[in-house]
Design a protein around this motif. Structure first.
Motif, PDB file in Angstrom:
ATOM      1  N   LYS A 177      44.222  46.488  31.413  1.00 47.74           N
ATOM      2  CA  LYS A 177      42.541  46.853  32.359  1.00 47.74           C
ATOM      3  C   LYS A 177      42.579  45.733  33.358  1.00 47.74           C
ATOM      4  CE  LYS A 177      37.712  47.307  32.696  1.00 47.74           C
ATOM      5  NZ  LYS A 177      36.522  47.519  32.609  1.00 47.74           N
ATOM      6  N   GLY A 178      42.557  45.616  34.883  1.00 45.60           N
ATOM      7  CA  GLY A 178      42.592  44.778  35.672  1.00 45.60           C
ATOM      8  C   GLY A 178      41.421  45.240  36.263  1.00 45.60           C
ATOM      9  N   ASN A 179      40.958  45.178  37.790  1.00 45.02           N
ATOM     10  CA  ASN A 179      39.397  44.792  37.991  1.00 45.02           C
ATOM     11  C   ASN A 179      39.718  46.015  38.575  1.00 45.02           C
ATOM     12  OD1 ASN A 179      38.895  42.181  37.276  1.00 45.02           O
ATOM     13  ND2 ASN A 179      40.387  41.437  38.961  1.00 45.02           N
ATOM     14  N   GLU A 180      38.475  46.793  39.182  1.00 40.74           N
ATOM     15  CA  GLU A 180      38.039  47.699  40.043  1.00 40.74           C
ATOM     16  C   GLU A 180      37.603  47.462  41.439  1.00 40.74           C
ATOM     17  OE1 GLU A 180      35.729  50.614  37.817  1.00 40.74           O
ATOM     18  OE2 GLU A 180      35.853  48.886  35.627  1.00 40.74           O
ATOM     19  N   TYR A 181      37.958  47.898  42.180  1.00 38.65           N
ATOM     20  CA  TYR A 181      37.851  48.365  43.878  1.00 38.65           C
ATOM     21  C   TYR A 181      36.884  49.076  44.154  1.00 38.65           C
ATOM     22  CZ  TYR A 181      41.029  44.067  42.635  1.00 38.65           C
ATOM     23  OH  TYR A 181      41.770  42.879  42.393  1.00 38.65           O
ATOM     24  N   TYR A 182      35.706  48.939  44.753  1.00 43.98           N
ATOM     25  CA  TYR A 182      35.355  49.749  45.534  1.00 43.98           C
ATOM     26  C   TYR A 182      35.676  49.591  46.932  1.00 43.98           C
ATOM     27  CZ  TYR A 182      33.241  51.311  41.283  1.00 43.98           C
ATOM     28  OH  TYR A 182      33.429  51.407  39.798  1.00 43.98           O
ATOM     29  N   ILE A 183      36.019  50.077  48.051  1.00 43.37           N
ATOM     30  CA  ILE A 183      36.103  50.198  49.994  1.00 43.37           C
ATOM     31  C   ILE A 183      34.908  51.475  49.783  1.00 43.37           C
ATOM     32  CG2 ILE A 183      36.606  50.558  51.308  1.00 43.37           C
ATOM     33  CD1 ILE A 183      38.869  49.627  48.128  1.00 43.37           C
ATOM     34  N   TYR A 184      33.421  51.459  50.657  1.00 41.99           N
ATOM     35  CA  TYR A 184      32.362  51.907  50.702  1.00 41.99           C
ATOM     36  C   TYR A 184      32.933  52.580  52.355  1.00 41.99           C
ATOM     37  CZ  TYR A 184      30.756  49.391  46.941  1.00 41.99           C
ATOM     38  OH  TYR A 184      30.453  48.698  45.581  1.00 41.99           O
ATOM     39  N   PHE A 185      32.185  54.529  52.025  1.00 42.43           N
ATOM     40  CA  PHE A 185      32.211  54.821  53.022  1.00 42.43           C
ATOM     41  C   PHE A 185      30.714  55.518  52.942  1.00 42.43           C
ATOM     42  CE2 PHE A 185      33.219  59.157  55.266  1.00 42.43           C
ATOM     43  CZ  PHE A 185      33.290  59.092  55.899  1.00 42.43           C
ATOM     44  N   LYS A 186      30.052  54.653  54.107  1.00 44.32           N
ATOM     45  CA  LYS A 186      28.190  55.228  53.691  1.00 44.32           C
ATOM     46  C   LYS A 186      28.037  55.808  55.087  1.00 44.32           C
ATOM     47  CE  LYS A 186      27.632  50.502  53.227  1.00 44.32           C
ATOM     48  NZ  LYS A 186      26.713  48.706  53.468  1.00 44.32           N
TER      49      LYS A 186
END
Length: 186
Positions: A177-186
């Motif tokens: 497991k590495g990291n989780e990345y969220y690129i937001y679309f609001k």
């Protein structure tokens, strides 16, 4: 008076800190840029894993094997001749990856998902449609050392699904497991 003031201050602190433990504050504004990995831990080699990062469209993200930028996320009516089905909508993302390792890397067709219900523990998601153009992400896309490649991901989802959403990447490092990345679309 002292007791009620202390309780009020303690209550305010609890409310403020409760938002720090989750990547999403509320259903009205569930996302923010973190300017770094949160809640991760550092391995003996100095890499941070097990955390998450929130980013906005156009921000450069430094992952383990590459940097990437989600240059665009938009709702569209059609993509390269494909028209949206009834009661559905299309979400298009344009992603650019630069290999920062000394070897070739592989990007897979399910590496970048579209997620929604961001304020819930169990988020819903959709992987990109199978590629039908040479600009769409295909399985086992090879990016050579130092090379930059751009590709599109296209998601067909139910018309009733509303923003906010995010392009989601869950990093794996040598099967761990590495990291989780969220690129937001609001």
């Amino acid at each position: 008076m002292k007791r009620s003031s202390k309780l009020l201050i303690l209550g305010i602190i609890c409310i403020i800190l409760s938002g720090c433990s989750l990547p999403f504050q509320s259903s009205k504004y569930p996302s923010w840029s973190t300017k770094g990995i949160l809640e991760g831990y550092t391995l003996s080699n100095g890499k941070i894993v097990g955390g998450w990062l929130g980013a906005q469209i156009g921000e450069k993200i430094v992952a383990n094997s590459y940097t990437f930028v989600v240059n665009k996320i938009e709702e569209i009516k059609s993509y390269n001749g494909y028209n949206v089905q009834e009661n559905k909508k299309l979400i298009h993302a344009q992603i650019e990856i630069t290999n920062t390792t000394d070897k070739d890397i592989y990007v897979y067709d399910n590496d970048f998902a579209l997620v929604w219900d961001l304020d819930k523990e169990d988020k819903n998601y959709q992987y990109s449609m199978d590629p039908f153009t040479d600009t769409m992400l295909k399985n086992e896309l090879i990016i050579e050392h130092g090379q930059t490649k751009s590709f599109d991901t296209v998601y067909e989802i139910d018309k009733s699904i509303d923003k906010p959403m995010a392009i989601y990447y869950f990093e794996q490092i040598n099967g761990q497991k590495g990291n989780e990345y969220y690129i937001y679309f609001k």
